[in-house]
Design an enzyme around this catalytic site. Sequence first.
Site, PDB file in Angstrom:
ATOM      1  N   TYR A 160      13.864  70.176  25.297  1.00 56.24           N
ATOM      2  CA  TYR A 160      14.927  70.115  26.310  1.00 56.24           C
ATOM      3  C   TYR A 160      15.018  68.704  26.893  1.00 56.24           C
ATOM      4  O   TYR A 160      16.098  68.110  26.963  1.00 56.24           O
ATOM      5  CB  TYR A 160      14.659  71.133  27.431  1.00 56.24           C
ATOM      6  CG  TYR A 160      15.376  70.783  28.709  1.00 56.24           C
ATOM      7  CD1 TYR A 160      16.751  70.962  28.814  1.00 56.24           C
ATOM      8  CD2 TYR A 160      14.695  70.230  29.791  1.00 56.24           C
ATOM      9  CE1 TYR A 160      17.421  70.602  29.976  1.00 56.24           C
ATOM     10  CE2 TYR A 160      15.359  69.868  30.945  1.00 56.24           C
ATOM     11  CZ  TYR A 160      16.718  70.049  31.034  1.00 56.24           C
ATOM     12  OH  TYR A 160      17.369  69.670  32.174  1.00 56.24           O
ATOM     13  N   LYS A 206      18.025  65.492  26.716  1.00 54.89           N
ATOM     14  CA  LYS A 206      18.556  64.677  27.822  1.00 54.89           C
ATOM     15  C   LYS A 206      18.416  63.196  27.498  1.00 54.89           C
ATOM     16  O   LYS A 206      19.351  62.413  27.683  1.00 54.89           O
ATOM     17  CB  LYS A 206      17.834  65.015  29.134  1.00 54.89           C
ATOM     18  CG  LYS A 206      18.141  66.406  29.672  1.00 54.89           C
ATOM     19  CD  LYS A 206      19.602  66.540  30.095  1.00 54.89           C
ATOM     20  CE  LYS A 206      19.949  67.898  30.671  1.00 54.89           C
ATOM     21  NZ  LYS A 206      21.392  68.099  30.838  1.00 54.89           N
ATOM     22  N   SER A 215      18.100  64.067  33.687  1.00 51.55           N
ATOM     23  CA  SER A 215      16.991  64.692  34.400  1.00 51.55           C
ATOM     24  C   SER A 215      15.812  63.734  34.504  1.00 51.55           C
ATOM     25  O   SER A 215      15.577  62.919  33.588  1.00 51.55           O
ATOM     26  CB  SER A 215      16.565  65.937  33.621  1.00 51.55           C
ATOM     27  OG  SER A 215      15.339  66.435  34.095  1.00 51.55           O
TER      28      SER A 215
END
Length: 354
Positions: free
Chosen positions: A158, A162, A134
């Site tokens: 989060y 990644k 991302s």
Amino acid sequence: MTRKGGAQRIVVAGGAGYIGSHVCVELLQGGKSLLVIDDFSNSSPEALKRVREISGADIELLRADLADPAQEGAVIERVAKFRPDGAVHLAGLKAVGESVAEPMRYYRVNLGATLTLVKALDAAGARLVVFSSSATVYGERNANPVPETGALGPTNPYGRTKLFIEEMLRDLQRADERWKICNLRYFNPVGAHASGRLGEDPAGVPNNLFPYIAQVAVGRRATLAVFGNDYPTRDGTGVRDFIHVEDLARGHGAALDHLAGEKKGLALDVNLGTGRGYSVLEAVAAFKRASNRDIPYEIAPRREGDVAEIFADASLARALFGWRAEKSLDDMCADHWRWQRDNPDGYGRLKPQS
Ligand code: WQD
């Protein structure tokens, strides 16, 4: 369409999700054979049924939680039996706010799933992974457009999962040079399959802009809150690089074929974006045109952790894969709207057995 290449048998981890289901259609239409691994914790078997309908192809399915150590043996066995050439890894949790409240769950699930998938691929001799990363891995201070060499520094757990998974895969490749890795850094995926049969089906109140707008347009929610109109942007609202999920899916096929065509192992980080940004209010106006519905909004305070503006330098994907985004903001809105209108409750509360 993807080219016929050396990677024909692909494990798609998280293949029933919003992006995963579009990736499955793209790969099946490119003639590949798929084994989807999904636990349906935030997705529906109905999505896979529709993938089969759209593509006219069958998919093998292993219903399993990749992060559950008790299921590791079954995963390794099934992946070996499938004889894959590689994998697309999209299995994980993805809600930013939830990750702040429950960071350990995010680390356990997202990193744990990756460890199991890598172990199973290694055991099967299929050392090729395209990872669903991302643009959230980038820090807040990069100038736009942001290239892959931009400073890294996610602002929530989060985003850190990644980044850590990217780092794990890079370490893996350094330790064993046979691995071929591509971390795809998605900007803001939106839209839906042009058939209106596949799309995003968020559980509860949507966190992201497009699903929220779509639910306002369809009458399921009253008003969109626009988070801030005092940013240093054209109209004061946030600017993002929205990318049509079908363009994004095509990027996965291109990345797989590129990796398969490389003689030696390698690790790549590649942005998938359009290279241009639209503001929140521009997105609202475009959605209004596409849906012919009113989209009432009110200006609300800024949301913590948001940057004013971010859009991709998308030139590397073009140079390496010959890929670029083709669909416009109007396409994104028209397709997102078709999905929302035809499936006002997403895949439905009753999750059918598959
Ligand atoms: C876009 C713009 C908001 C909702 C997030 C994650 C990222 C990635 C994609 C997902 C911003 C504004 C939003 C609303 C609003 N990961 N907005 N009202 O924040 O760029 O990226 O989703 O798996 O990691 O951070 O996307 O769609 O949430 O927001 O005004 O109700 O819309 O402030 O400017 P974001 P988004």
